[in-house]
Design a protein around this motif. Sequence first.
Motif, PDB file in Angstrom:
ATOM      1  N   CYS A  36       0.828  -1.209   0.000  1.00 13.56           N
ATOM      2  CA  CYS A  36       0.000   0.000   0.000  1.00 13.56           C
ATOM      3  C   CYS A  36       0.863   1.260   0.000  1.00 13.56           C
ATOM      4  O   CYS A  36       1.772   1.394   0.810  1.00 13.56           O
ATOM      5  N   THR A  37       0.568   2.181  -0.904  1.00 17.47           N
ATOM      6  CA  THR A  37       1.318   3.441  -0.961  1.00 17.47           C
ATOM      7  C   THR A  37       0.563   4.596  -0.319  1.00 17.47           C
ATOM      8  O   THR A  37       1.176   5.549   0.139  1.00 17.47           O
ATOM      9  N   CYS A  38      -0.763   4.528  -0.265  1.00 15.81           N
ATOM     10  CA  CYS A  38      -1.519   5.639   0.328  1.00 15.81           C
ATOM     11  C   CYS A  38      -1.221   5.749   1.825  1.00 15.81           C
ATOM     12  O   CYS A  38      -1.306   6.836   2.397  1.00 15.81           O
ATOM     13  N   CYS A  39      -0.859   4.643   2.446  1.00 17.07           N
ATOM     14  CA  CYS A  39      -0.530   4.665   3.874  1.00 17.07           C
ATOM     15  C   CYS A  39       0.723   5.510   4.119  1.00 17.07           C
ATOM     16  O   CYS A  39       0.825   6.202   5.130  1.00 17.07           O
ATOM     17  N   GLU A  40       1.668   5.446   3.192  1.00 21.60           N
ATOM     18  CA  GLU A  40       2.869   6.285   3.289  1.00 21.60           C
ATOM     19  C   GLU A  40       2.475   7.754   3.166  1.00 21.60           C
ATOM     20  O   GLU A  40       3.023   8.619   3.841  1.00 21.60           O
ATOM     21  N   ASN A 122      -5.844  10.151  -2.912  1.00 19.91           N
ATOM     22  CA  ASN A 122      -6.053  11.020  -4.070  1.00 19.91           C
ATOM     23  C   ASN A 122      -7.537  11.304  -4.235  1.00 19.91           C
ATOM     24  O   ASN A 122      -8.377  10.678  -3.598  1.00 19.91           O
ATOM     25  N   GLY A 123      -7.812  12.233  -5.119  1.00 18.10           N
ATOM     26  CA  GLY A 123      -9.197  12.525  -5.469  1.00 18.10           C
ATOM     27  C   GLY A 123      -9.788  13.652  -4.651  1.00 18.10           C
ATOM     28  O   GLY A 123      -9.151  14.205  -3.763  1.00 18.10           O
ATOM     29  N   GLN A 124     -11.009  13.978  -4.994  1.00 18.21           N
ATOM     30  CA  GLN A 124     -11.748  15.045  -4.336  1.00 18.21           C
ATOM     31  C   GLN A 124     -12.657  14.467  -3.258  1.00 18.21           C
ATOM     32  O   GLN A 124     -13.250  13.404  -3.453  1.00 18.21           O
TER      33      GLN A 124
END
Length: 147
Positions: A36-40, A122-124
Amino acid sequence: MNRRTFFLGSSIAIFVLPLPAIAGPTKATLYKNPQCTCCEGYAAYLRKNGFEVEVKPTNDLAEISQKAGVPEKYQGCHTMFVDGYVVDGHVPVEIVRKLLKERPAIAGITLPGMPAGSPGMNGQKTQAFSIYAVTKDGKPPTLYATV
């Protein structure tokens, strides 16, 4: 005691006594899936907001969350432990600070899933985030905050 002695003693006490308001960063340990990269991204967000975060990749994330009191359908994509509480998912820092300030009698809080626009994602942001309080006694989670 004359004024000079009192003033001198008071001045020394100000510099010698420890000041509880001067504290280091809040330390946290964040467990995440190794891929997982969003955790970073979430860890970086916390660091920018004064937290000291140690990231630990694990393949046992669901078990860690469950043992901490977070039911499966309320789990986020990472599990963090901070000052005696579990914080699961991409919970905004102001809600983490609210938890640490209020110190409620709960196991912790969770923002289920991976909502777009949440810290580290990411995203809105398309809707309000519902953050839930969890306990270790198996009671259903209750709404803690909406942001």
